[in-house]
Write an enzyme that holds these catalytic residues in place. Structure first.
Site, PDB file in Angstrom:
ATOM      1  N   ASP A   8       0.790  -1.017   0.069  1.00  0.00           N
ATOM      2  CA  ASP A   8      -0.044   0.167   0.025  1.00  0.00           C
ATOM      3  C   ASP A   8       0.836   1.101   0.100  1.00  0.00           C
ATOM      4  OD1 ASP A   8       0.961   0.439   2.614  1.00  0.00           O
ATOM      5  OD2 ASP A   8      -1.081   0.254   3.480  1.00  0.00           O
ATOM      6  N   HIS A   9       0.304   2.520   0.245  1.00  0.00           N
ATOM      7  CA  HIS A   9       1.152   3.604  -0.072  1.00  0.00           C
ATOM      8  C   HIS A   9       2.277   3.563   1.252  1.00  0.00           C
ATOM      9  CE1 HIS A   9      -2.516   4.171   2.428  1.00  0.00           C
ATOM     10  NE2 HIS A   9      -1.781   5.140   3.067  1.00  0.00           N
ATOM     11  N   GLY A  66       2.736  -0.124   6.301  1.00  0.00           N
ATOM     12  CA  GLY A  66       3.221   0.588   7.324  1.00  0.00           C
ATOM     13  C   GLY A  66       3.912  -0.188   8.248  1.00  0.00           C
ATOM     14  N   GLY A  70      -1.434  -5.249   8.876  1.00  0.00           N
ATOM     15  CA  GLY A  70      -2.851  -5.058   7.937  1.00  0.00           C
ATOM     16  C   GLY A  70      -2.640  -6.258   6.906  1.00  0.00           C
ATOM     17  N   ASN A  99       7.170 -23.150   9.186  1.00  0.00           N
ATOM     18  CA  ASN A  99       6.030 -22.914   8.744  1.00  0.00           C
ATOM     19  C   ASN A  99       5.745 -22.887   7.532  1.00  0.00           C
ATOM     20  OD1 ASN A  99       6.606 -20.600  11.246  1.00  0.00           O
ATOM     21  ND2 ASN A  99       5.127 -22.316  11.715  1.00  0.00           N
ATOM     22  N   ARG A 109       7.304   1.222   8.571  1.00  0.00           N
ATOM     23  CA  ARG A 109       7.588   2.295   9.294  1.00  0.00           C
ATOM     24  C   ARG A 109       8.145   1.410  10.641  1.00  0.00           C
ATOM     25  NH1 ARG A 109       1.516   4.195   8.360  1.00  0.00           N
ATOM     26  NH2 ARG A 109       1.934   5.347   6.589  1.00  0.00           N
ATOM     27  N   ARG A 132       9.198 -33.289  11.061  1.00  0.00           N
ATOM     28  CA  ARG A 132       7.906 -32.975  11.943  1.00  0.00           C
ATOM     29  C   ARG A 132       7.110 -31.826  11.667  1.00  0.00           C
ATOM     30  NH1 ARG A 132      10.646 -29.672  16.649  1.00  0.00           N
ATOM     31  NH2 ARG A 132      12.683 -29.164  15.716  1.00  0.00           N
ATOM     32  N   HIS A 133       7.703 -30.925  11.128  1.00  0.00           N
ATOM     33  CA  HIS A 133       6.999 -29.564  10.808  1.00  0.00           C
ATOM     34  C   HIS A 133       5.990 -29.867   9.716  1.00  0.00           C
ATOM     35  CE1 HIS A 133       9.966 -27.739  13.374  1.00  0.00           C
ATOM     36  NE2 HIS A 133      11.016 -28.055  12.686  1.00  0.00           N
TER      37      HIS A 133
END
Length: 147
Positions: A8-9, A66, A70, A99, A109, A132-133
């Protein structure tokens, strides 16, 4: 490896830095936007990148806003996505190794471009350990079906 990238911005400048790094590393990538500092809604960009990864058009994705929070939340709403917010190198390595994260999110930011470059490099080179993962990642993905 093909990588989908977007921001995003609030993450635009860092995304541009990461694109430069990907070019230096000779990693094929596609920029899903944004292309300016004008305000955009992060769920829209996250969705485009995450859907492209989920469909298998790209092996991995990187999304910046930022804080990275989100875009991580939005990307994880897409079935098949395991987006990890990583603002340090160790988390980036573990997100891949343990993972099998297929999307990396970061916050412009929160971290500087030097650290972001290190995170991206480690994240791209780290392979999933399996073993195992693997059963844990399978259980993680089953949550999408069950919930």
């Amino acid at each position: 490896m093909k990588v989908a990238i977007g921001s995003d911005h609030g993450g635009f400048r860092l995304k541009e830095e990461i694109k430069t790094l990907l070019t230096e590393l000779k990693v094929d990538n596609h920029d899903f936007g944004t292309y300016t500092l004008s305000s955009v809604d992060y769920p829209d960009i996250s969705r485009q990148v995450a859907e492209a990864v989920a469909k298998g058009e790209y092996e991995r994705g990187i999304i910046v806003c930022g804080t990275g929070i989100g875009v991580s939340m939005a990307a994880n709403k897409i079935k098949g996505i395991r987006a990890a917010l990583c603002n340090d190198v160790f988390s980036a390595q573990m997100s891949r190794e343990h993972n099998d994260a297929n999307i990396l999110t970061m916050g412009e930011r929160v971290i500087g471009s030097g650290l972001a470059r290190m995170i991206v490099e480690v994240w791209l080179k780290t392979e999933f350990a399996g073993g195992r993962h693997a059963c844990r990642v399978t259980k993680l993905m089953e949550l999408e079906k069950d919930c």
